[in-house]
Motif scaffolding. Sequence first.
Motif, PDB file in Angstrom:
ATOM      1  N   GLY A  99       2.466  -8.410  -3.888  1.00  0.00           N
ATOM      2  CA  GLY A  99       1.618  -7.162  -4.154  1.00  0.00           C
ATOM      3  C   GLY A  99       0.649  -7.377  -4.911  1.00  0.00           C
ATOM      4  O   GLY A  99       0.471  -8.301  -5.578  1.00  0.00           O
ATOM      5  N   ALA A 100      -0.128  -6.259  -4.717  1.00  0.00           N
ATOM      6  CA  ALA A 100      -1.456  -6.403  -5.449  1.00  0.00           C
ATOM      7  C   ALA A 100      -1.191  -6.245  -7.030  1.00  0.00           C
ATOM      8  O   ALA A 100      -1.834  -7.243  -7.988  1.00  0.00           O
ATOM      9  CB  ALA A 100      -2.426  -5.122  -5.310  1.00  0.00           C
ATOM     10  N   SER A 101       0.305  -5.820  -7.465  1.00  0.00           N
ATOM     11  CA  SER A 101       0.476  -5.814  -8.992  1.00  0.00           C
ATOM     12  C   SER A 101       0.497  -7.429  -9.350  1.00  0.00           C
ATOM     13  O   SER A 101       0.099  -7.730 -10.771  1.00  0.00           O
ATOM     14  CB  SER A 101       1.867  -5.309  -8.844  1.00  0.00           C
ATOM     15  OG  SER A 101       1.861  -3.903  -8.398  1.00  0.00           O
ATOM     16  N   ILE A 104      -2.722  -8.244 -10.081  1.00  0.00           N
ATOM     17  CA  ILE A 104      -3.394  -7.798 -11.228  1.00  0.00           C
ATOM     18  C   ILE A 104      -3.022  -8.613 -12.713  1.00  0.00           C
ATOM     19  O   ILE A 104      -3.625  -8.783 -13.619  1.00  0.00           O
ATOM     20  CB  ILE A 104      -2.964  -6.377 -11.198  1.00  0.00           C
ATOM     21  CG1 ILE A 104      -3.876  -5.552 -10.035  1.00  0.00           C
ATOM     22  CG2 ILE A 104      -3.346  -5.556 -12.479  1.00  0.00           C
ATOM     23  CD1 ILE A 104      -3.218  -4.060 -10.038  1.00  0.00           C
ATOM     24  N   PHE A 124      -5.919   3.457 -13.365  1.00  0.00           N
ATOM     25  CA  PHE A 124      -4.862   2.869 -13.065  1.00  0.00           C
ATOM     26  C   PHE A 124      -4.207   2.050 -14.158  1.00  0.00           C
ATOM     27  O   PHE A 124      -4.572   1.113 -14.801  1.00  0.00           O
ATOM     28  CB  PHE A 124      -4.841   1.904 -11.726  1.00  0.00           C
ATOM     29  CG  PHE A 124      -3.461   1.250 -11.070  1.00  0.00           C
ATOM     30  CD1 PHE A 124      -2.262   2.210 -10.951  1.00  0.00           C
ATOM     31  CD2 PHE A 124      -3.447   0.010 -10.910  1.00  0.00           C
ATOM     32  CE1 PHE A 124      -1.234   1.760 -10.524  1.00  0.00           C
ATOM     33  CE2 PHE A 124      -2.113  -0.643 -10.242  1.00  0.00           C
ATOM     34  CZ  PHE A 124      -1.004   0.494 -10.238  1.00  0.00           C
ATOM     35  N   ASP A 195     -10.511  -3.341  -7.221  1.00  0.00           N
ATOM     36  CA  ASP A 195      -9.223  -3.090  -6.760  1.00  0.00           C
ATOM     37  C   ASP A 195      -9.302  -2.378  -5.538  1.00  0.00           C
ATOM     38  O   ASP A 195      -9.747  -0.816  -5.860  1.00  0.00           O
ATOM     39  CB  ASP A 195      -8.436  -2.597  -7.928  1.00  0.00           C
ATOM     40  CG  ASP A 195      -6.873  -2.110  -7.302  1.00  0.00           C
ATOM     41  OD1 ASP A 195      -6.795  -2.114  -6.080  1.00  0.00           O
ATOM     42  OD2 ASP A 195      -6.140  -1.858  -8.106  1.00  0.00           O
ATOM     43  N   ALA A 197      -7.055  -1.242  -3.368  1.00  0.00           N
ATOM     44  CA  ALA A 197      -5.842  -1.109  -2.650  1.00  0.00           C
ATOM     45  C   ALA A 197      -5.769  -0.043  -1.843  1.00  0.00           C
ATOM     46  O   ALA A 197      -5.033  -0.087  -0.965  1.00  0.00           O
ATOM     47  CB  ALA A 197      -4.652  -0.910  -4.047  1.00  0.00           C
ATOM     48  N   PHE A 198      -6.897   0.976  -1.930  1.00  0.00           N
ATOM     49  CA  PHE A 198      -6.569   2.054  -1.150  1.00  0.00           C
ATOM     50  C   PHE A 198      -7.719   2.406  -0.267  1.00  0.00           C
ATOM     51  O   PHE A 198      -8.075   3.263   0.339  1.00  0.00           O
ATOM     52  CB  PHE A 198      -6.567   3.527  -2.015  1.00  0.00           C
ATOM     53  CG  PHE A 198      -5.285   3.768  -2.524  1.00  0.00           C
ATOM     54  CD1 PHE A 198      -4.248   4.478  -2.062  1.00  0.00           C
ATOM     55  CD2 PHE A 198      -5.014   3.521  -3.840  1.00  0.00           C
ATOM     56  CE1 PHE A 198      -3.037   4.883  -2.579  1.00  0.00           C
ATOM     57  CE2 PHE A 198      -3.955   3.717  -4.478  1.00  0.00           C
ATOM     58  CZ  PHE A 198      -2.736   4.257  -3.701  1.00  0.00           C
ATOM     59  N   LYS A 228       0.318   0.446   0.833  1.00  0.00           N
ATOM     60  CA  LYS A 228      -0.031   1.834   0.978  1.00  0.00           C
ATOM     61  C   LYS A 228      -0.194   2.140   2.516  1.00  0.00           C
ATOM     62  O   LYS A 228       0.294   3.233   3.030  1.00  0.00           O
ATOM     63  CB  LYS A 228      -1.168   2.473   0.355  1.00  0.00           C
ATOM     64  CG  LYS A 228      -1.450   1.821  -1.058  1.00  0.00           C
ATOM     65  CD  LYS A 228      -0.790   2.001  -2.146  1.00  0.00           C
ATOM     66  CE  LYS A 228      -0.846   1.412  -3.278  1.00  0.00           C
ATOM     67  NZ  LYS A 228       0.019   1.792  -4.255  1.00  0.00           N
TER      68      LYS A 228
HETATM   69  C1  LIG Z   1      -5.080   1.271  -7.750  1.00  0.00           C
HETATM   70  C2  LIG Z   1      -3.846   0.629  -7.392  1.00  0.00           C
HETATM   71  N1  LIG Z   1      -3.939  -0.665  -7.184  1.00  0.00           N
HETATM   72  C3  LIG Z   1      -2.728  -1.502  -6.924  1.00  0.00           C
HETATM   73  C4  LIG Z   1      -1.503  -0.967  -6.856  1.00  0.00           C
HETATM   74  C5  LIG Z   1      -0.192  -1.897  -6.529  1.00  0.00           C
HETATM   75  O1  LIG Z   1      -0.080  -2.155  -5.185  1.00  0.00           O
HETATM   76  P1  LIG Z   1       0.930  -3.101  -4.984  1.00  0.00           P
HETATM   77  O2  LIG Z   1       2.063  -2.243  -4.426  1.00  0.00           O
HETATM   78  O3  LIG Z   1       0.223  -3.955  -3.874  1.00  0.00           O
HETATM   79  O4  LIG Z   1       1.390  -3.873  -5.804  1.00  0.00           O
HETATM   80  C6  LIG Z   1      -1.222   0.172  -6.830  1.00  0.00           C
HETATM   81  C7  LIG Z   1      -0.041   1.065  -6.708  1.00  0.00           C
HETATM   82  O5  LIG Z   1       0.135   2.080  -7.037  1.00  0.00           O
HETATM   83  C8  LIG Z   1      -2.770   1.221  -7.174  1.00  0.00           C
HETATM   84  O6  LIG Z   1      -2.561   2.488  -7.156  1.00  0.00           O
END
Ligand SMILES: Cc1ncc(COP(=O)(O)O)c(C=O)c1O
Length: 374
Positions: A99-101, A104, A124, A195, A197-198, A228
């Motif tokens: 995940g991006a998490s 991060i 975020f 980031d 992600a969206f 997402k």
């Molecule tokens: C702006 C943003 N970046 C990253 C993420 C995390 O994404 P991932 O599910 O790939 O960990 C989120 C999740 O809500 C998000 O809102």
Amino acid sequence: MDQSKGNNYKQEDIKSSNFYHGGNIYAKAKKLNLPTSEIIDSSASLVPFDPPQILLDSLTSEIQNLGFRYYPDRNLTKLKAIIGEFHKINPDNILPGNGASELITWAGYEASKFGISYIPSPGFVDYERSLNCWNANFIHLELPKEWSGIFPQCFPLKQNGDVIWITNPHNPTGQLWKKKSLEPILEKYKLVICDEAFLSLTPNGEKESLIPLTKKYDNLLVLRSLTKLFNIPGIRLGYVIGCYKKLSQWQIKRDPWPLNSFAIQAGIEILSNKSFYEQWIMKIHNWINTEKQLVYDELSKVDSLKIHKSSTNFFLIENKFSLTPNIKYLESKGILIRECSSFRFLNEKWARISLQSPKNNKLLCREIQNSFKK
Ligand SMILES: Cc1ncc(COP(=O)(O)O)c(C=O)c1O
């Protein structure tokens, strides 16, 4: 400006690992005594469609052919090659993550080496978590609370500094930033973490991506998530694009197998099939364009509510009074929206709503309207 070190989470949220994210569906289902399938979760911003069939087929055959017999490829060679081909980037400049998490967290490690991080806020919440992991200093920069409905728009903050965390489109406001307005920031900071992600979900978003600039700027890291867009939060798949020297350091320090075989296979399948990907994107953008307007029109009928314009699949609402009673009412109907008092510079008069399927959007709007009649 608001400088912080150390966290400001409430103890009960730390205990329950909620950390003020949306999408706490298991905890909410238990609290409401409802099966997760009966909850409309508008607190997490995922597309409302089932994940693509080609993905399910590919994962099924992965189980049938390989089962769980081997450790996943630690070098992630094939996945990196596919992502590289997709974005026209050298695979050495790519690092997939859980995940991006997870990335991060590593971006926070990188940020901690350069000095003070600037977090445009409300923003975020996970960036703070990550910086706290590495005992790094950060400052919240307040974003204007009024913006136009025309996207992309110019990034409004002009400061210089050590590190800046940009979210494009911004969470929770849904503003899409113009690439042209972001590029000068690369000259002003030692490290820029962007980031995205969206971004792929967002109509006309991809043009604003900073990914091509990673070839020119070694101080730029771009984060991406597949969560997402494909409604696959359970798979955990994202990647970062940036300077090889930085990413290879992360690779040395991180867990040996952060991505399981299914996440790897999911990324390979989704990103290697261009025509499928383009069709999927078209479906998502059409859904956002249509539903965003319908929901905006419906919710605008509530006198005390201001609906803030967004470029993407979530948006903020602002009420003249606290939204806590409305959120409680919605919960009693099995509908979750994201309360915003945990966002820096917002309060209980704000909430974030994520678009749902056409049927659930109607229900959501009706119940939000009802919640104001109580
Ligand atoms: C702006 C943003 N970046 C990253 C993420 C995390 O994404 P991932 O599910 O790939 O960990 C989120 C999740 O809500 C998000 O809102």
